[in-house]
Motif scaffolding. Structure first.
Motif, mmCIF file in Angstrom:
data_model
loop_
_atom_site.group_PDB
_atom_site.id
_atom_site.type_symbol
_atom_site.label_atom_id
_atom_site.label_comp_id
_atom_site.label_asym_id
_atom_site.label_seq_id
_atom_site.Cartn_x
_atom_site.Cartn_y
_atom_site.Cartn_z
ATOM 1 N N GLU A 162 36.960 -19.593 -22.660
ATOM 2 C CA GLU A 162 35.522 -19.403 -22.466
ATOM 3 C C GLU A 162 34.801 -20.716 -22.170
ATOM 4 N N ASN A 163 35.394 -21.834 -22.606
ATOM 5 C CA ASN A 163 34.769 -23.145 -22.412
ATOM 6 C C ASN A 163 35.396 -23.922 -21.260
ATOM 7 N N SER A 164 36.216 -23.267 -20.462
ATOM 8 C CA SER A 164 36.846 -23.921 -19.319
ATOM 9 C C SER A 164 35.771 -24.252 -18.286
ATOM 10 N N LEU A 165 35.552 -25.539 -18.082
ATOM 11 C CA LEU A 165 34.491 -25.966 -17.168
ATOM 12 C C LEU A 165 34.676 -25.408 -15.759
ATOM 13 N N PRO A 166 35.867 -25.464 -15.170
ATOM 14 C CA PRO A 166 35.998 -24.888 -13.822
ATOM 15 C C PRO A 166 35.619 -23.407 -13.761
ATOM 16 N N ILE A 167 36.019 -22.644 -14.765
ATOM 17 C CA ILE A 167 35.672 -21.217 -14.771
ATOM 18 C C ILE A 167 34.177 -21.035 -14.983
ATOM 19 N N GLN A 168 33.582 -21.810 -15.871
ATOM 20 C CA GLN A 168 32.138 -21.727 -16.083
ATOM 21 C C GLN A 168 31.376 -22.039 -14.797
ATOM 22 N N LEU A 169 31.840 -23.047 -14.054
ATOM 23 C CA LEU A 169 31.168 -23.413 -12.806
ATOM 24 C C LEU A 169 31.277 -22.297 -11.774
ATOM 25 N N ILE A 170 32.436 -21.665 -11.695
ATOM 26 C CA ILE A 170 32.611 -20.554 -10.753
ATOM 27 C C ILE A 170 31.700 -19.394 -11.134
ATOM 28 N N LYS A 171 31.660 -19.074 -12.423
ATOM 29 C CA LYS A 171 30.793 -17.975 -12.875
ATOM 30 C C LYS A 171 29.321 -18.304 -12.650
ATOM 31 N N ALA A 172 28.938 -19.548 -12.902
ATOM 32 C CA ALA A 172 27.546 -19.960 -12.691
ATOM 33 C C ALA A 172 27.179 -19.871 -11.212
ATOM 34 N N ARG A 173 28.106 -20.251 -10.336
ATOM 35 C CA ARG A 173 27.870 -20.157 -8.893
ATOM 36 C C ARG A 173 27.624 -18.701 -8.510
ATOM 37 N N ASP A 174 28.442 -17.801 -9.055
ATOM 38 C CA ASP A 174 28.268 -16.381 -8.745
ATOM 39 C C ASP A 174 26.910 -15.863 -9.215
ATOM 40 N N VAL A 175 26.478 -16.299 -10.384
ATOM 41 C CA VAL A 175 25.160 -15.881 -10.884
ATOM 42 C C VAL A 175 24.068 -16.411 -9.958
ATOM 43 N N ALA A 176 24.156 -17.674 -9.579
ATOM 44 C CA ALA A 176 23.142 -18.265 -8.700
ATOM 45 C C ALA A 176 23.129 -17.560 -7.345
ATOM 46 N N MET A 177 24.297 -17.263 -6.805
ATOM 47 C CA MET A 177 24.375 -16.652 -5.475
ATOM 48 C C MET A 177 23.837 -15.228 -5.449
ATOM 49 N N GLN A 178 23.767 -14.569 -6.615
ATOM 50 C CA GLN A 178 23.182 -13.226 -6.657
ATOM 51 C C GLN A 178 21.736 -13.245 -6.160
ATOM 52 N N TYR A 179 21.079 -14.381 -6.303
ATOM 53 C CA TYR A 179 19.697 -14.504 -5.836
ATOM 54 C C TYR A 179 19.635 -14.608 -4.311
ATOM 55 N N PHE A 180 20.650 -15.180 -3.699
ATOM 56 C CA PHE A 180 20.603 -15.489 -2.273
ATOM 57 C C PHE A 180 21.386 -14.522 -1.386
ATOM 58 N N ARG A 181 22.382 -13.865 -1.935
ATOM 59 C CA ARG A 181 23.221 -12.963 -1.135
ATOM 60 C C ARG A 181 22.425 -11.879 -0.411
ATOM 61 N N PRO A 182 21.440 -11.240 -1.053
ATOM 62 C CA PRO A 182 20.693 -10.204 -0.333
ATOM 63 C C PRO A 182 19.976 -10.733 0.912
ATOM 64 N N VAL A 183 19.408 -11.925 0.816
ATOM 65 C CA VAL A 183 18.719 -12.518 1.970
ATOM 66 C C VAL A 183 19.721 -12.769 3.092
ATOM 67 N N LEU A 184 20.870 -13.312 2.734
ATOM 68 C CA LEU A 184 21.888 -13.596 3.744
ATOM 69 C C LEU A 184 22.423 -12.300 4.353
ATOM 70 N N ALA A 185 22.707 -11.318 3.510
ATOM 71 C CA ALA A 185 23.240 -10.038 3.994
ATOM 72 C C ALA A 185 22.255 -9.356 4.943
ATOM 73 N N ASP A 186 20.963 -9.425 4.615
ATOM 74 C CA ASP A 186 19.941 -8.825 5.477
ATOM 75 C C ASP A 186 19.908 -9.476 6.857
ATOM 76 N N ASN A 187 20.462 -10.678 6.954
ATOM 77 C CA ASN A 187 20.467 -11.407 8.221
ATOM 78 C C ASN A 187 21.874 -11.575 8.792
ATOM 79 N N ASP A 188 22.783 -10.741 8.315
ATOM 80 C CA ASP A 188 24.172 -10.713 8.802
ATOM 81 C C ASP A 188 24.844 -12.085 8.749
ATOM 82 N N LEU A 189 24.596 -12.799 7.661
ATOM 83 C CA LEU A 189 25.223 -14.106 7.459
ATOM 84 C C LEU A 189 26.095 -14.077 6.215
ATOM 85 N N THR A 190 27.226 -14.742 6.302
ATOM 86 C CA THR A 190 28.042 -14.930 5.111
ATOM 87 C C THR A 190 27.539 -16.176 4.385
#
Length: 141
Positions: A5-33
């Motif tokens: 649970e305290n593995s920094l690499p895993i925490q960073l990956i999970k944090a990235r996924d949480v942050a990207m949840q905010y941006f993915r809809p905007v990108l998807a609406d514009n057909d961008l990965t």
């Protein structure tokens, strides 16, 4: 050993996924990965960039970046130009179409940053950003 649970690499990956949840809809609406957007943002910010620098700046491995650049070129978002000094090297340039897209998306992206900061807290967001910058800077030491 550090707990899973305290593995920094895993925490960073999970944090990235949480942050990207905010941006993915905007990108998807514009057909961008996410990767395409990363490339366009770096190029829009830094200007024409050689392939190896672009790979480093976007954290995208060369084989994957080759495909992304090809697709962006077919869509009219980027052009490639050989270096006048080294024929083996080429620079990636954005087009007017990219500039227009970035300007169109800028308010939506900023709105998502505001939502993230509101949820997480502006002060904690700034602290996290500073700590991540310091962690990244360890790479150059």
């Amino acid at each position: 050993m550090t707990k899973y649970e305290n593995s920094l690499p895993i925490q960073l990956i999970k944090a990235r996924d949480v942050a990207m949840q905010y941006f993915r809809p905007v990108l998807a609406d514009n057909d961008l990965t996410e990767q395409q957007w990363r490339v366009l943002r770096v190029l829009e910010s830094k200007g024409p960039t050689d392939f190896s620098t672009l790979s480093h700046e976007t954290c995208i491995l060369s084989p994957s970046l080759t495909g992304i650049i090809s697709r962006l070129e077919k869509q009219g978002f980027v052009t490639k130009q050989k270096s006048p000094h080294d024929g083996r090297q080429f620079y990636i340039h954005i087009t007017d179409k990219t500039q227009a897209l970035v300007e169109q998306l800028r308010p939506q992206i900023e709105q998502q940053y505001s939502a993230l900061k509101k949820t997480f807290g502006e002060k904690k967001y700034q602290q996290l950003s500073q700590l991540l910058t310091e962690l990244i800077e360890l790479q150059t030491k």
